[in-house]
Motif scaffolding. Structure first.
Motif, PDB file in Angstrom:
ATOM      1  N   ALA A 125      42.614 -41.200 -64.508  1.00 23.51           N
ATOM      2  CA  ALA A 125      42.412 -40.383 -63.326  1.00 23.51           C
ATOM      3  C   ALA A 125      41.660 -40.978 -61.965  1.00 23.51           C
ATOM      4  CB  ALA A 125      41.746 -39.231 -63.610  1.00 23.51           C
ATOM      5  N   GLY A 126      41.842 -40.818 -60.979  1.00 24.63           N
ATOM      6  CA  GLY A 126      41.229 -41.521 -59.746  1.00 24.63           C
ATOM      7  C   GLY A 126      42.329 -42.157 -58.874  1.00 24.63           C
ATOM      8  N   THR A 127      41.958 -43.248 -58.414  1.00 25.85           N
ATOM      9  CA  THR A 127      42.648 -44.171 -57.569  1.00 25.85           C
ATOM     10  C   THR A 127      42.663 -45.695 -58.064  1.00 25.85           C
ATOM     11  OG1 THR A 127      40.883 -44.628 -56.265  1.00 25.85           O
ATOM     12  CG2 THR A 127      41.849 -42.911 -55.741  1.00 25.85           C
ATOM     13  N   ALA A 128      43.384 -46.277 -57.309  1.00 23.74           N
ATOM     14  CA  ALA A 128      43.565 -47.747 -57.567  1.00 23.74           C
ATOM     15  C   ALA A 128      42.290 -48.625 -57.398  1.00 23.74           C
ATOM     16  CB  ALA A 128      44.395 -48.422 -56.711  1.00 23.74           C
ATOM     17  N   LYS A 129      41.440 -48.172 -56.489  1.00 22.08           N
ATOM     18  CA  LYS A 129      40.331 -48.776 -56.266  1.00 22.08           C
ATOM     19  C   LYS A 129      38.974 -48.240 -57.357  1.00 22.08           C
ATOM     20  CE  LYS A 129      36.540 -50.593 -53.950  1.00 22.08           C
ATOM     21  NZ  LYS A 129      36.295 -51.667 -54.296  1.00 22.08           N
ATOM     22  N   SER A 130      39.178 -46.940 -57.697  1.00 18.46           N
ATOM     23  CA  SER A 130      38.150 -46.530 -58.589  1.00 18.46           C
ATOM     24  C   SER A 130      38.886 -45.346 -59.572  1.00 18.46           C
ATOM     25  CB  SER A 130      36.938 -46.064 -58.260  1.00 18.46           C
ATOM     26  OG  SER A 130      36.138 -45.582 -59.079  1.00 18.46           O
ATOM     27  N   ASN A 131      39.049 -45.714 -60.682  1.00 13.23           N
ATOM     28  CA  ASN A 131      39.633 -44.706 -61.914  1.00 13.23           C
ATOM     29  C   ASN A 131      38.795 -44.718 -62.930  1.00 13.23           C
ATOM     30  OD1 ASN A 131      40.821 -46.453 -63.526  1.00 13.23           O
ATOM     31  ND2 ASN A 131      42.339 -46.881 -61.946  1.00 13.23           N
ATOM     32  N   SER A 132      39.598 -43.782 -63.993  1.00 17.77           N
ATOM     33  CA  SER A 132      38.468 -43.555 -65.039  1.00 17.77           C
ATOM     34  C   SER A 132      38.574 -44.522 -66.089  1.00 17.77           C
ATOM     35  CB  SER A 132      38.952 -42.215 -65.778  1.00 17.77           C
ATOM     36  OG  SER A 132      40.383 -42.474 -65.964  1.00 17.77           O
ATOM     37  N   SER A 133      39.190 -45.622 -65.961  1.00 16.43           N
ATOM     38  CA  SER A 133      39.318 -46.606 -66.817  1.00 16.43           C
ATOM     39  C   SER A 133      38.119 -47.710 -67.117  1.00 16.43           C
ATOM     40  CB  SER A 133      40.744 -47.622 -66.678  1.00 16.43           C
ATOM     41  OG  SER A 133      40.562 -48.362 -65.436  1.00 16.43           O
ATOM     42  N   GLY A 134      38.028 -48.331 -68.107  1.00 12.76           N
ATOM     43  CA  GLY A 134      37.061 -49.203 -68.374  1.00 12.76           C
ATOM     44  C   GLY A 134      35.581 -48.743 -68.285  1.00 12.76           C
ATOM     45  N   PHE A 135      35.423 -47.475 -68.794  1.00 15.37           N
ATOM     46  CA  PHE A 135      33.926 -46.806 -68.859  1.00 15.37           C
ATOM     47  C   PHE A 135      33.997 -46.081 -69.916  1.00 15.37           C
ATOM     48  CE2 PHE A 135      31.210 -43.135 -67.823  1.00 15.37           C
ATOM     49  CZ  PHE A 135      30.142 -43.973 -67.559  1.00 15.37           C
ATOM     50  N   SER A 136      32.778 -45.986 -70.602  1.00 10.65           N
ATOM     51  CA  SER A 136      32.617 -45.163 -71.800  1.00 10.65           C
ATOM     52  C   SER A 136      31.107 -44.632 -71.541  1.00 10.65           C
ATOM     53  CB  SER A 136      32.470 -46.083 -72.969  1.00 10.65           C
ATOM     54  OG  SER A 136      32.143 -45.276 -74.328  1.00 10.65           O
ATOM     55  N   ALA A 137      30.999 -43.439 -72.007  1.00 11.78           N
ATOM     56  CA  ALA A 137      29.962 -42.665 -71.955  1.00 11.78           C
ATOM     57  C   ALA A 137      29.442 -42.443 -73.288  1.00 11.78           C
ATOM     58  CB  ALA A 137      29.802 -41.599 -71.147  1.00 11.78           C
ATOM     59  N   ASP A 138      29.895 -43.107 -74.167  1.00  8.93           N
ATOM     60  CA  ASP A 138      29.761 -42.883 -75.501  1.00  8.93           C
ATOM     61  C   ASP A 138      29.676 -44.072 -76.400  1.00  8.93           C
ATOM     62  OD1 ASP A 138      30.374 -40.345 -77.785  1.00  8.93           O
ATOM     63  OD2 ASP A 138      30.792 -42.281 -78.551  1.00  8.93           O
ATOM     64  N   LYS A 139      28.557 -44.091 -77.307  1.00  7.81           N
ATOM     65  CA  LYS A 139      28.130 -45.204 -78.111  1.00  7.81           C
ATOM     66  C   LYS A 139      29.266 -45.947 -79.098  1.00  7.81           C
ATOM     67  CE  LYS A 139      23.429 -46.032 -78.746  1.00  7.81           C
ATOM     68  NZ  LYS A 139      21.959 -45.615 -79.194  1.00  7.81           N
ATOM     69  N   SER A 140      29.841 -44.700 -79.478  1.00  9.76           N
ATOM     70  CA  SER A 140      31.047 -45.336 -80.498  1.00  9.76           C
ATOM     71  C   SER A 140      32.610 -45.408 -79.589  1.00  9.76           C
ATOM     72  CB  SER A 140      31.322 -43.999 -81.344  1.00  9.76           C
ATOM     73  OG  SER A 140      31.859 -43.011 -80.841  1.00  9.76           O
ATOM     74  N   GLY A 141      32.360 -45.131 -78.372  1.00 12.82           N
ATOM     75  CA  GLY A 141      33.744 -45.292 -77.466  1.00 12.82           C
ATOM     76  C   GLY A 141      34.413 -44.270 -77.633  1.00 12.82           C
ATOM     77  N   SER A 142      34.261 -43.010 -78.217  1.00 15.07           N
ATOM     78  CA  SER A 142      35.059 -41.895 -78.518  1.00 15.07           C
ATOM     79  C   SER A 142      35.919 -41.577 -77.382  1.00 15.07           C
ATOM     80  CB  SER A 142      34.491 -40.953 -79.549  1.00 15.07           C
ATOM     81  OG  SER A 142      33.648 -40.397 -78.717  1.00 15.07           O
ATOM     82  N   ASP A 143      35.299 -41.557 -76.317  1.00 15.29           N
ATOM     83  CA  ASP A 143      35.888 -41.129 -75.001  1.00 15.29           C
ATOM     84  C   ASP A 143      36.869 -42.061 -74.490  1.00 15.29           C
ATOM     85  OD1 ASP A 143      33.966 -42.963 -74.066  1.00 15.29           O
ATOM     86  OD2 ASP A 143      32.968 -41.635 -72.923  1.00 15.29           O
ATOM     87  N   LEU A 144      37.390 -43.097 -75.049  1.00 15.57           N
ATOM     88  CA  LEU A 144      38.271 -44.166 -74.734  1.00 15.57           C
ATOM     89  C   LEU A 144      39.319 -43.557 -75.606  1.00 15.57           C
ATOM     90  CD1 LEU A 144      36.049 -47.175 -74.559  1.00 15.57           C
ATOM     91  CD2 LEU A 144      37.101 -46.251 -72.758  1.00 15.57           C
ATOM     92  N   GLY A 145      39.500 -42.781 -76.363  1.00 21.10           N
ATOM     93  CA  GLY A 145      40.790 -42.795 -77.344  1.00 21.10           C
ATOM     94  C   GLY A 145      41.743 -42.406 -76.576  1.00 21.10           C
ATOM     95  N   VAL A 146      42.981 -42.755 -77.361  1.00 27.29           N
ATOM     96  CA  VAL A 146      44.294 -42.298 -76.809  1.00 27.29           C
ATOM     97  C   VAL A 146      44.580 -40.767 -77.324  1.00 27.29           C
ATOM     98  CG1 VAL A 146      46.797 -42.975 -77.186  1.00 27.29           C
ATOM     99  CG2 VAL A 146      45.175 -44.608 -76.660  1.00 27.29           C
TER     100      VAL A 146
END
Lengths: 567, 537
Positions: free
Chosen positions: B90-111
């Motif tokens: 979500a977002g734009t080409a310049k800045s979107n939700s990819s490549g960021f995690s706010a969780d130690k285990s990376g659970s928010d990167l899940g598919v």
């Protein structure tokens, strides 16, 4: 009196039971022969070990299963498979004290040693024997290790009030009953379910739905070191459907339907199934817009299915023998035999010998329990007076023998569990009269309204002493009933309370005995189970708000739902 | 029939002349739900969905097994599964939700995924609809947290989060799944388990046959798509026995079969016999003592070693932005990220990643990837030249000095991250295995070692190793544990043989036997279980 009778059986030298329904020769059953062969070889050595393995039992269960699920006009799961499971249980020590004793202040080990093996077994005798040998060795080691834990626990911890033995040898039984497996026509099921699964298409309220058919049929073989040899059949054929939705406030709503079948001939017709699904869809639509209920205390009718779940959660679990002995249990009914514990209107029985009720098969039916003890019908509470408990082969104070209620799933030890739990009323009236009595009770108490609980999804109860001895029943369809008889559907209410008070407030019962067939999960795993009860009127019950999800419904409607025009 | 279409786009404008998508029920449902999501999925006040990927995987398989010479649990009818994976930025080409995690285990990167999807148009669309909604809510939350984090850390103005790539499509015919003759293959398995290795205390012997076809359907919101099958057929033979020390040893071998050809039974039985004979020779092993010195890794051992060291370290070349200080191991940034041009492995090697490779020298590779997880056509990469790091696998979120993704976004459980596919370790100078062993012994003698070790990937945590005595060349098997196989050890490879083999056990590596100048072998710490009460029946 009961105690004396049980002792008389004990000293009579373990009579051989259950020859009546034999229709095969137990000694000719290949799994029994193989289990006996490996069993003798192992037990001869293990009983001389230190600590000795004084009792050993083997279970072999073979089953054929089918699963088919249809959703939105497509098949999502379809498979059939055969399984064979061997399980070995060993007891180290002596019947007085063994490895199965419940530990004080520590976690009990309920697991057993089991493994999947070859099916059909007669193709792989060597593999079967090798599996038995491997499991027996591991089970013996585990039993010895757990026995050391028990000895340590007994030495270090306070003495348990109930000093009964940990085990009583089950009576020796030789029993052989086999049944041909029902033929399953999955094509016919597909033809029934595929068009029905399309009924939920285009419905805004229904976020998800599924229509499932499942079967599990087979035989269970049991042998033990006392000489018991048993073969019994089992058969579970079931068709279910579920519909799920979510209110605008995030509350999850659902409807569910089930049909327990004896054979394919019992499959509901397309018309019957469509009518039931339509009714459930209408109920879900109504629930989606129903007002949210508020906490209350008022007169309540629990209709048949809801009353059956109530009896199971609130009283059934407290009538299980293990609850009386385990020092960590709430022991609500311990020491109350012969006392009036609930309304004198009510009698509660455990009837694992009841195979069908109103032509519906009962999932809680069996011939022998999972410890090889013949199933027995037991009156637990008679006219409100506590008479007996559901017992496995672990005595409790005042009850020294099993009455065939040791139950478990593969991989776990048996616990005293419910089978077919029946609630009977000494005096019944028609359901219409019961509703009239509800209205009268509302007026008598000067309440603005009472409640009729049509359906429950399930519930839970705490039986450990570290928690309050309370229960919670999750309702699905609840109506507010006004003194003039007007009914209003509400959602988001659960029933809460404590067992003795709630059961004492039953003031009337209808003559509409209804079944709730399900499965119950507890320390010894999931076991099939049935509850039968008439609709019950309670002078008063407490209702509280259900937990609800905080999620909104999806942003877009389902793809098959037509877009609403903006006003 | 196969064809690949790659059309260039200029200035971020995609060509409208993309390859026509085949008319298939699954693709139709994917396309229609994708169009609806792109057009209508909006959260009031939240970021827009920027990039969406749908992947459907239909798995069909046949499995048979045999245990001590006879059939074990056999399915009457094999299960099919239709599975959907959905991810969304979500977002734009310049800045979107990819490549960021706010969780130690990376659970928010899940598919988001759905299993057991009905094989109907409505059923598939509903599954995609639910997962897209879940992913959008999660991506919107992540986007907002990421924006706040970037402000807090003064990270605004970094490289764009998403780069455009040429449009790509790949279509390969998917044949209907066919079953092997059950009776014939059951008989084969029974023969394999009846044969039995000559091992004294054999406790378990299982042979399993698996024939599997996965149908992959990929579509992203830029119109990139792919349809292709992944096929695999193999027999795995596994047995356990109790050694003279009381340890329970598991021996396992996988024999790849040709999915599209008749069974070469004679060849297979020869391989099984060879496996049994080799395992029987290992059964009277001794226990390893502590050791530091040269170790020869045979090709299979080298495959596992390269996978654990080099291949793992090549993942995640773009560091995740995170509001959590320490991310778990699988999310950690590649240690090779800043080592471009440096010697990271012995100069003996060139290393390549070949995503399109399906086999090497007749041996199957299972990770054929014609489109990456972000809809980019993968490129073959020369990662290492003469031991020096030449390039890194990249994704659409670029790293410094890179212009576009090289198609190495891979997604397993997590949203796409950079990773390798089929990794080839090609030695520039080789010798025969016999010469390599001679050289190895000379090295051991030079270092005045009484003995040295050879490892061939037998076992995992505890391994069976060959101990070779320098004086007389005598060999014996020992049980020990390998340690010290870190990234630095890659530089200490001093020789390689010409016996390149495919290693597959979670990864795909093609590697030869090698000599490592130094590795540590530790004794096994765990005590063996007690002797059985009663002998084997």
């Amino acid at each position: 009196m009961k105690k004396i009778l049980f002792l008389a059986v004990l000293v009579s030298g373990f009579p051989v039971l259950g020859a009546a329904q034999n229709n095969c020769t137990i000694g000719q059953q290949v799994p029994i022969q193989l289990m006996q062969q490996e069993f003798k070889r192992n037990f001869k050595v293990l009983k001389k070990e230190n600590p000795p393995i004084y009792y050993l039992s083997y279970i072999y269960q073979e089953s054929v299963q089918h699963q088919l699920t249809a959703t939105y006009g497509g098949i999502s799961t379809e498979y059939s498979w055969t399984t064979g499971d061997i399980e070995v249980q060993a007891r180290a020590g002596s019947p007085k004290m063994d490895n199965t004793r419940s530990l004080r202040g520590e976690r009990d080990d309920w697991s057993t040693l089991y493994s999947s093996v070859s099916t059909p077994y007669d193709l792989d005798k060597k593999g079967f024997l090798a599996s038995l040998w491997r499991l027996t060795n591991s089970a013996a080691l585990k039993a010895q290790e757990n026995f050391a834990r028990v000895k340590n626990n007994v030495r270090n911890m306070a003495v348990n009030k109930d000093q009964s033995d940990d085990f009583v040898f089950p009576p020796v039984s030789l029993f052989c009953h086999e049944e041909p497996l029902q033929e399953i026509d999955l094509q016919k099921v597909k033809e029934l379910l595929l068009p029905i699964s399309q009924m939920t298409k285009g419905k805004k309220t229904i976020l998800d739905s599924s229509f499932s058919f499942s079967t599990r049929q087979g035989h269970r073989y049991f042998v033990d070191s006392r000489g018991t040899q048993i073969k019994t059949p089992f058969s579970f054929i079931r068709l279910t459907y579920s519909l799920y939705g979510r209110g605008a406030d995030g509350m999850e709503i659902s409807r569910f339907g089930d049909y327990n079948l004896r054979s394919m001939a019992d499959l509901p017709t397309a018309q019957k199934l469509a009518a039931d699904v339509q009714k459930s869809m209408d109920e879900l639509e109504a629930l989606a817009v129903a007002p949210e209920g508020m906490p209350d205390s008022a007169p309540v009718i629990l209709k048949g299915r809801a009353a059956a779940v109530f009896a199971h959660e609130v009283m059934g679990h407290r009538l299980e023998g293990d609850d009386q002995k385990n020092a960590s249990s709430g022991q609500t009914l311990t020491g109350k035999v012969g006392q009036q514990v609930i309304s004198p209107l009510i009698t509660i029985t455990a009837e694992p010998t009841l195979k069908e009720f109103n032509q519906e098969p009962l999932r809680g039916y069996y011939e022998y329990d999972d410890e090889g003890v013949k199933a027995q019908a037991v009156t637990l509470i008679e006219k409100g007076i506590l008479k007996n408990f559901m017992m496995k082969s672990s005595p409790i104070e005042g009850f020294s023998l099993s009455n065939g209620h040791g139950r478990k799933s593969i991989g776990l030890r048996a616990a005293a569990r419910m089978s077919v739990l029946r609630v009977k009323a000494e005096k019944t009236i028609s359901y219409d009269e019961l509703e009239q009595k509800l209205l009268a009770e509302i007026k008598r108490q000067n309440k603005p309204y009472g409640y009729i609980v049509e359906d429950l999804s399930g519930g839970f109860t705490f039986t450990t002493s570290s928690m309050p001895q309370s229960f919670k029943l999750e309702t699905k369809m609840v109506y507010k009933v006004y003194p003039d008889g007007k009914k209003e559907l509400v959602r988001g209410l659960d029933i809460v309370g404590t067992p003795l008070v709630s059961f004492s407030r039953i003031v009337a019962a209808a003559d509409d005995d209804t079944i709730f067939n399900g499965s119950c999960g507890s320390t010894s795993g999931w076991v099939p189970q049935s509850n039968i009860s008439p609709s019950l009127l309670f002078e008063s019950m407490e209702l509280e708000k259900s937990a609800k999800s905080h999620y909104k419904p999806p942003i877009l409607p389902a793809p098959d739902v037509k877009k609403e025009k903006k006003k | 029939m196969k064809y690949i279409v790659t059309l260039l786009c200029f200035f971020g404008v995609l060509s409208a002349q993309a390859q026509k998508m085949p008319d298939h029920l699954y693709l139709r449902a994917m396309r229609d739900e994708m169009q609806r999501s792109k057009k209508e999925l909006r959260m009031k006040g939240g970021p827009k969905p920027f990039f969406i990927v749908y992947k459907l995987t239909q798995t069909e398989k046949q499995q048979l097994s045999s245990h001590f010479g006879q059939a074990v649990v056999n399915n009457l009818q094999e299960p099919q599964d239709l599975h959907a994976d959905v991810y969304l930025y979500a977002g734009t080409a310049k800045s979107n939700s990819s490549g960021f995690s706010a969780d130690k285990s990376g659970s928010d990167l899940g598919v988001s995924y759905e299993v057991n999807i009905p094989k109907s148009y409505d059923g598939i669309r509903r599954a995609l609809w639910k997962s897209t909604n879940t992913q959008y809510l999660s991506a919107a939350t992540l986007y907002e947290k990421k924006e706040a984090y970037k402000k807090q850390k003064n990270l605004e103005g970094e490289e764009a989060d998403f780069s455009y790539a040429p449009k790509t499509a790949y279509v390969e015919d998917i044949p209907p799944f066919t079953y092997r003759d059950e009776a014939q293959y059951q008989q084969l398995l029974n023969e394999i388990t009846s044969l039995r290795p000559e091992i004294k205390h054999l406790e378990k012997l299982v042979a399993e046959f698996t024939r599997r076809q996965q149908e992959i359907y990929f579509l992203d919101s830029e119109g990139d798509f792919a349809v292709y099958p992944l096929q695999k057929e193999f027999i795995q033979v596994l047995f356990t026995y109790r050694s003279k020390h009381g340890y329970v040893i598991e021996e396992k071998e996988t024999f790849d079969l040709d999915f599209n050809a008749p069974l070469d039974k004679e060849k297979l039985m020869q391989q099984v016999r060879a496996f049994y004979q080799a395992a029987a020779q290992r059964q009277n092993f001794e226990m390893a003592q502590s050791y530091i010195g040269p170790v020869l890794l045979r090709a299979q051992g080298a495959g596992r070693y390269f996978n654990r060291t080099f291949v793992s370290a090549m993942a995640n070349t773009k560091p995740l932005l995170s509001s959590e200080i320490s991310l778990g191991f699988s999310l950690a940034v590649s240690p090779f990220k800043d080592r471009m041009g440096l010697r990271v492995i012995s100069p003996l090697f060139d290393v390549y990643d070949r995503p399109f490779a399906k086999e090497y020298n007749g041996q199957k590779l299972s990770k054929f990837t014609p489109i990456d997880a972000e809809g980019v056509k993968p490129q073959e990469l020369q990662l290492i030249k003469n031991g020096k790091l030449m390039t890194l696998p990249t994704i659409r979120s670029l790293i410094k000095d890179q212009k576009q993704s090289n198609g190495h976004a891979r997604s397993v459980n997590y949203a796409p991250r950079a990773a390798l596919t089929n990794v080839f370790f090609i030695p520039k100078k080789t010798m025969s295995v016999a010469e390599l062993e001679r050289l190895f012994l000379e090295k051991c003698k030079e270092q005045e070692m009484e003995y040295c070790y050879i490892w061939d990937d037998k076992g995992d945590a505890n391994s069976l190793l060959e101990r070779v005595y320098t004086q007389d060349g005598r060999r014996e098997w020992v049980l020990g544990r390998i340690s010290g196989a870190d990234l630095r050890s890659l530089r200490s490879i001093s020789a390689a043989a010409d016996d390149l083999q495919v290693w597959q056990d979670g990864g795909n590596v093609v590697a030869p036997s090698i000599i490592l100048e130094e590795l540590t072998i530790d004794p096994v710490f765990a005590k063996p279980p007690r002797k059985p009460f009663v002998p084997f029946p």
